[in-house]
Design an enzyme around this catalytic site. Sequence first.
Site, PDB file in Angstrom:
ATOM      1  N   CYS A  64      58.331  16.133  15.824  1.00  0.00           N
ATOM      2  CA  CYS A  64      58.273  15.280  17.121  1.00  0.00           C
ATOM      3  C   CYS A  64      59.770  14.941  17.517  1.00  0.00           C
ATOM      4  CB  CYS A  64      57.643  14.117  16.622  1.00  0.00           C
ATOM      5  SG  CYS A  64      55.742  14.200  16.206  1.00  0.00           S
ATOM      6  N   GLU A  66      60.830  12.155  18.844  1.00  0.00           N
ATOM      7  CA  GLU A  66      61.478  10.941  18.009  1.00  0.00           C
ATOM      8  C   GLU A  66      62.268  11.217  16.781  1.00  0.00           C
ATOM      9  OE1 GLU A  66      58.276  11.443  18.889  1.00  0.00           O
ATOM     10  OE2 GLU A  66      57.111   9.806  19.469  1.00  0.00           O
ATOM     11  N   CYS A  95      53.487   8.983  17.658  1.00  0.00           N
ATOM     12  CA  CYS A  95      52.466   9.063  16.467  1.00  0.00           C
ATOM     13  C   CYS A  95      52.706   8.249  15.426  1.00  0.00           C
ATOM     14  CB  CYS A  95      52.393  10.615  16.090  1.00  0.00           C
ATOM     15  SG  CYS A  95      53.687  11.073  14.926  1.00  0.00           S
ATOM     16  N   CYS A  98      56.146   9.162  13.295  1.00  0.00           N
ATOM     17  CA  CYS A  98      57.195   8.844  13.605  1.00  0.00           C
ATOM     18  C   CYS A  98      57.462   7.184  13.573  1.00  0.00           C
ATOM     19  CB  CYS A  98      57.561   9.039  15.278  1.00  0.00           C
ATOM     20  SG  CYS A  98      57.461  10.990  15.344  1.00  0.00           S
TER      21      CYS A  98
END
Length: 142
Positions: A64, A66, A95, A98
């Site tokens: 991801c 992040e 999510c 994260c």
Amino acid sequence: MAERVRVDTLSADWQELLAAATAARAAAYVPYSRFAVGAAVRTGDGRIFSGANIENAAYGLTACAERVAIWKAVSEGHQDLAALALVTETGSSPCGSCRQVMGEFARELPVLIADTAGNAWLTSLAELLPLSFSAQDLDDAR
Ligand code: THU
């Protein structure tokens, strides 16, 4: 509750962080989902690290945006996160994985979630991940 704001009314610091997230989003590697995400973190000393999501044909290996941004900061020696900005087409939320990683490197973390049409929501990690598990829980058991 997350506060809805227009991007053009944000402070210069937030606009700078969001601009970094937006620039990073352009480098997202998303051949499978076509869902590009950009993120940027400001560290305690004022530096900015950004990241985009990077997918893989073995879908579970996807990283991801992040976490890419946070890992860049931490791997460069900056473990203290002061703010995070995230941009997706729709202004979607980070999510759960994260959120947990954010909590590892920040006590209080203001989070700005933006879409690509100039809307944004100001929230915080405390709001996104209440009652979280942390190093304190490990200490409490010792
Ligand atoms: N994704 C992120 O980069 N951050 C999130 O918080 C949610 C999901 C990415 C992973 C994948 O590349 C795509 O968005 C669709 O799930």
